[in-house]
Design a protein around this motif. Sequence first.
Motif, PDB file in Angstrom:
ATOM      1  N   LEU A  50      -9.557 -18.233   9.427  1.00 30.90           N
ATOM      2  CA  LEU A  50      -8.388 -17.367   9.545  1.00 30.90           C
ATOM      3  C   LEU A  50      -7.188 -18.005   8.861  1.00 30.90           C
ATOM      4  CD1 LEU A  50      -8.680 -16.121  13.247  1.00 30.90           C
ATOM      5  CD2 LEU A  50      -8.677 -14.677  11.221  1.00 30.90           C
ATOM      6  N   LYS A  51      -6.959 -19.296   9.120  1.00 35.01           N
ATOM      7  CA  LYS A  51      -5.836 -20.012   8.501  1.00 35.01           C
ATOM      8  C   LYS A  51      -6.005 -20.081   6.985  1.00 35.01           C
ATOM      9  CE  LYS A  51      -5.180 -23.132  12.449  1.00 35.01           C
ATOM     10  NZ  LYS A  51      -5.260 -24.540  12.888  1.00 35.01           N
ATOM     11  N   ALA A  52      -7.235 -20.359   6.545  1.00 37.00           N
ATOM     12  CA  ALA A  52      -7.469 -20.599   5.121  1.00 37.00           C
ATOM     13  C   ALA A  52      -7.405 -19.337   4.282  1.00 37.00           C
ATOM     14  CB  ALA A  52      -8.833 -21.276   4.947  1.00 37.00           C
ATOM     15  N   ALA A  53      -7.898 -18.213   4.808  1.00 38.85           N
ATOM     16  CA  ALA A  53      -8.024 -17.036   3.945  1.00 38.85           C
ATOM     17  C   ALA A  53      -7.721 -15.708   4.616  1.00 38.85           C
ATOM     18  CB  ALA A  53      -9.443 -16.998   3.362  1.00 38.85           C
ATOM     19  N   LEU A  54      -8.190 -15.523   5.843  1.00 37.03           N
ATOM     20  CA  LEU A  54      -8.186 -14.180   6.418  1.00 37.03           C
ATOM     21  C   LEU A  54      -6.792 -13.627   6.709  1.00 37.03           C
ATOM     22  CD1 LEU A  54     -11.285 -14.085   8.799  1.00 37.03           C
ATOM     23  CD2 LEU A  54     -10.930 -12.864   6.657  1.00 37.03           C
ATOM     24  N   VAL A  55      -5.809 -14.487   7.050  1.00 39.70           N
ATOM     25  CA  VAL A  55      -4.465 -13.977   7.317  1.00 39.70           C
ATOM     26  C   VAL A  55      -3.909 -13.314   6.065  1.00 39.70           C
ATOM     27  CG1 VAL A  55      -2.089 -14.587   7.879  1.00 39.70           C
ATOM     28  CG2 VAL A  55      -3.946 -15.626   9.152  1.00 39.70           C
ATOM     29  N   ALA A  56      -4.005 -13.998   4.934  1.00 40.71           N
ATOM     30  CA  ALA A  56      -3.494 -13.440   3.681  1.00 40.71           C
ATOM     31  C   ALA A  56      -4.261 -12.189   3.270  1.00 40.71           C
ATOM     32  CB  ALA A  56      -3.578 -14.500   2.575  1.00 40.71           C
ATOM     33  N   GLU A  57      -5.578 -12.187   3.497  1.00 38.78           N
ATOM     34  CA  GLU A  57      -6.394 -11.034   3.097  1.00 38.78           C
ATOM     35  C   GLU A  57      -6.121  -9.815   3.975  1.00 38.78           C
ATOM     36  OE1 GLU A  57     -10.401 -12.403   3.088  1.00 38.78           O
ATOM     37  OE2 GLU A  57     -10.099 -13.767   1.401  1.00 38.78           O
ATOM     38  N   THR A  58      -5.942 -10.032   5.272  1.00 39.92           N
ATOM     39  CA  THR A  58      -5.616  -8.900   6.145  1.00 39.92           C
ATOM     40  C   THR A  58      -4.226  -8.363   5.826  1.00 39.92           C
ATOM     41  OG1 THR A  58      -4.823 -10.406   7.875  1.00 39.92           O
ATOM     42  CG2 THR A  58      -7.099  -9.659   8.045  1.00 39.92           C
ATOM     43  N   ASP A  59      -3.297  -9.256   5.517  1.00 39.60           N
ATOM     44  CA  ASP A  59      -1.947  -8.823   5.158  1.00 39.60           C
ATOM     45  C   ASP A  59      -1.974  -7.959   3.896  1.00 39.60           C
ATOM     46  OD1 ASP A  59       1.054  -9.104   5.516  1.00 39.60           O
ATOM     47  OD2 ASP A  59       0.824  -9.891   3.490  1.00 39.60           O
ATOM     48  N   ALA A  60      -2.727  -8.385   2.895  1.00 43.58           N
ATOM     49  CA  ALA A  60      -2.829  -7.619   1.642  1.00 43.58           C
ATOM     50  C   ALA A  60      -3.463  -6.248   1.893  1.00 43.58           C
ATOM     51  CB  ALA A  60      -3.645  -8.406   0.621  1.00 43.58           C
ATOM     52  N   ALA A  61      -4.492  -6.209   2.729  1.00 43.73           N
ATOM     53  CA  ALA A  61      -5.162  -4.941   3.039  1.00 43.73           C
ATOM     54  C   ALA A  61      -4.208  -3.982   3.748  1.00 43.73           C
ATOM     55  CB  ALA A  61      -6.393  -5.196   3.899  1.00 43.73           C
ATOM     56  N   CYS A  62      -3.435  -4.498   4.686  1.00 43.44           N
ATOM     57  CA  CYS A  62      -2.492  -3.650   5.437  1.00 43.44           C
ATOM     58  C   CYS A  62      -1.395  -3.118   4.516  1.00 43.44           C
ATOM     59  CB  CYS A  62      -1.875  -4.433   6.593  1.00 43.44           C
ATOM     60  SG  CYS A  62      -3.060  -4.859   7.890  1.00 43.44           S
ATOM     61  N   ARG A  63      -0.837  -3.977   3.659  1.00 41.78           N
ATOM     62  CA  ARG A  63       0.212  -3.545   2.741  1.00 41.78           C
ATOM     63  C   ARG A  63      -0.294  -2.458   1.802  1.00 41.78           C
ATOM     64  NH1 ARG A  63       4.315  -8.051   0.881  1.00 41.78           N
ATOM     65  NH2 ARG A  63       4.411  -9.397   2.721  1.00 41.78           N
ATOM     66  N   GLY A  64      -1.471  -2.687   1.237  1.00 36.84           N
ATOM     67  CA  GLY A  64      -2.026  -1.718   0.289  1.00 36.84           C
ATOM     68  C   GLY A  64      -2.310  -0.372   0.930  1.00 36.84           C
ATOM     69  N   SER A  65      -2.880  -0.397   2.123  1.00 34.51           N
ATOM     70  CA  SER A  65      -3.223   0.861   2.802  1.00 34.51           C
ATOM     71  C   SER A  65      -1.963   1.629   3.204  1.00 34.51           C
ATOM     72  CB  SER A  65      -4.070   0.576   4.034  1.00 34.51           C
ATOM     73  OG  SER A  65      -5.332   0.055   3.659  1.00 34.51           O
ATOM     74  N   LEU A  66      -0.976   0.942   3.753  1.00 37.16           N
ATOM     75  CA  LEU A  66       0.258   1.613   4.168  1.00 37.16           C
ATOM     76  C   LEU A  66       0.991   2.231   2.975  1.00 37.16           C
ATOM     77  CD1 LEU A  66       1.463  -0.948   6.861  1.00 37.16           C
ATOM     78  CD2 LEU A  66       1.035   1.473   7.280  1.00 37.16           C
ATOM     79  N   ALA A  67       0.998   1.512   1.850  1.00 33.67           N
ATOM     80  CA  ALA A  67       1.645   2.054   0.650  1.00 33.67           C
ATOM     81  C   ALA A  67       0.939   3.319   0.172  1.00 33.67           C
ATOM     82  CB  ALA A  67       1.655   0.991  -0.457  1.00 33.67           C
ATOM     83  N   ALA A  68      -0.395   3.301   0.218  1.00 33.57           N
ATOM     84  CA  ALA A  68      -1.169   4.488  -0.195  1.00 33.57           C
ATOM     85  C   ALA A  68      -0.928   5.649   0.757  1.00 33.57           C
ATOM     86  CB  ALA A  68      -2.656   4.138  -0.255  1.00 33.57           C
ATOM     87  N   TRP A  69      -0.847   5.378   2.046  1.00 33.34           N
ATOM     88  CA  TRP A  69      -0.633   6.449   3.023  1.00 33.34           C
ATOM     89  C   TRP A  69       0.775   7.038   2.891  1.00 33.34           C
ATOM     90  CZ3 TRP A  69      -2.557   3.113   7.728  1.00 33.34           C
ATOM     91  CH2 TRP A  69      -3.934   2.855   7.573  1.00 33.34           C
ATOM     92  N   ALA A  70       1.754   6.185   2.553  1.00 34.87           N
ATOM     93  CA  ALA A  70       3.138   6.659   2.422  1.00 34.87           C
ATOM     94  C   ALA A  70       3.291   7.635   1.256  1.00 34.87           C
ATOM     95  CB  ALA A  70       4.082   5.476   2.247  1.00 34.87           C
ATOM     96  N   ALA A  71       2.377   7.562   0.301  1.00 35.69           N
ATOM     97  CA  ALA A  71       2.425   8.469  -0.849  1.00 35.69           C
ATOM     98  C   ALA A  71       1.800   9.826  -0.535  1.00 35.69           C
ATOM     99  CB  ALA A  71       1.719   7.825  -2.040  1.00 35.69           C
ATOM    100  N   GLN A  72       1.236   9.970   0.651  1.00 31.98           N
ATOM    101  CA  GLN A  72       0.598  11.222   1.057  1.00 31.98           C
ATOM    102  C   GLN A  72       1.492  11.965   2.056  1.00 31.98           C
ATOM    103  OE1 GLN A  72      -3.266  10.204   2.685  1.00 31.98           O
ATOM    104  NE2 GLN A  72      -3.663   8.706   1.076  1.00 31.98           N
TER     105      GLN A  72
END
Length: 511
Positions: A179-201
């Motif tokens: 989680l410290k090494a990779a997953l925090v950054a990866e989950t953050d990127a996934a959340c940002r990308g999804s929210l941005a896509a949803w905001a365009a709808q």
Amino acid sequence: MQPYLQLASLRLATTIPLSRKLYTANLLVTSEAMDSMAYIALCAAALAVLAALLRWAYRWSHPKSKGRLPPGSMGIPLLGETMQFFAPNQTCDVSPFVKERVKRYGSIFRTSIVGRQVVVSADPDMNYFVFQQEGKLFESWYPDTFTEIFGRENVGSLHGFMYKYLKTLVLRLYGQENLKAALVAETDAACRGSLAAWAAQPSVELKEGLSTMIFDLTAKKLIGCEPSKSSESLRKNFVAFIRGLISFPVNIPGTAYHECMEGRKNAMKVLRSMMKERMADPERRCEDFFDHVIQELRREKPLLTETIALDLMFVLLFASFETTALALTLGVKLLTENPKIVDALREEHDAIARNRKDPDAPVTWAEYRSMTFTNQVIMEMVRLANIVPGIFRKALQDVEIKGYTIPAGWGIMVCPPAVHLNPDIYEDPLAFNPWRWQNKPEITGGTKHFMAFGGGLRFCVGTDFSRVLMATFIHSLVTKYSWRTVKGGNIVRTPGLGFPDGFHIQLVPRN
């Protein structure tokens, strides 16, 4: 001589008809007697069957025990109280099935679900005792229908060394180091990308959107599956599986349970094909969790079997996305109804963003650990969501507890909602109040009063991952967007949580 012959013929003529009448009469008497005997025999057989059925029904409703059984009802023979257990209800409160029986019998009662004798516990002390005695007095167990759904070699059905071995294997992916090494950054990127896509709808159905986002993230980590048509097809199989996961177990085309079993079959077909392909390529690099599992299978004396490996991958794919998506959907609905809590979250997360050199930098592990109020919100979300309506164990021997005897072989259903919504434990239990967790020590395992992530040896290995994902989603949501409900949001429990008409929201970027 002639007169004699005439007399003889006359006697013969008069004797033969009389004999026929007598014979016919005898036949009639015999037939009536046989009919009477058959009727008596039939009645006797019916009475014997009825007596046997009554005796069997009595034994069903009054099971034998060497001690005092908990009070309760075993319901209709074979069916038990299964229909009442699966009856839908539209509340965040304890299910009517449990609530009514706790009121009638007390916090420990007996019942029968899907043909099995079960003791249901809404008692915190007994729940804790059951979890602490796993491997000694109790073992993990689920009804046969659940075992068919998840596979007979799934991690929940394994015990002792094999379970500990699989738990260690899974922690390579979901443990804090990764989680410290990779997953925090990866989950953050996934959340940002999804929210941005949803905001365009114009709007997004939040449960569907979250399920897709989390499935794409976890499928990539588990099986190296990038978002594509094939991953969407695999996800749809899991969606079909989920619809009937906690449904009445009738495997007939058109039923939710049948759809569930078909979804499992199709998903397992994909995983089996993937395993076959990877096993045939010994030069393949280790790129995801499935590759680590394949390496274990290639050992000279592997502990894993292919069946255990496939069931493990199936359960991980399901558990990684569905439970968290449901809890987050309910959480956003609760936040929508409580703007004061949203304001408090914004205060915490805006401060985190202001302290960065780059306000748009991804969330770090240190930042995640500093989200004190957010952690309280997450605890309250999962307490009210009660994604798992029951945690099952089986008595390995006759167990004496709280003045009752649980016979060997009986199931025990620990009921987390009955604890999480107990007014003696949580003041105003149906209120969404994160401040109730203020100044309380961090919960890192199951306790008497909190078991949203299980308890004892079976405390969920994905707990930290779920918390990180929920925290990073909340961070992006409250710092970058406002939102409003468009439609839906009604809930139903059968007894698992669902949103029958979805929960549609509109996202608006913050200034």
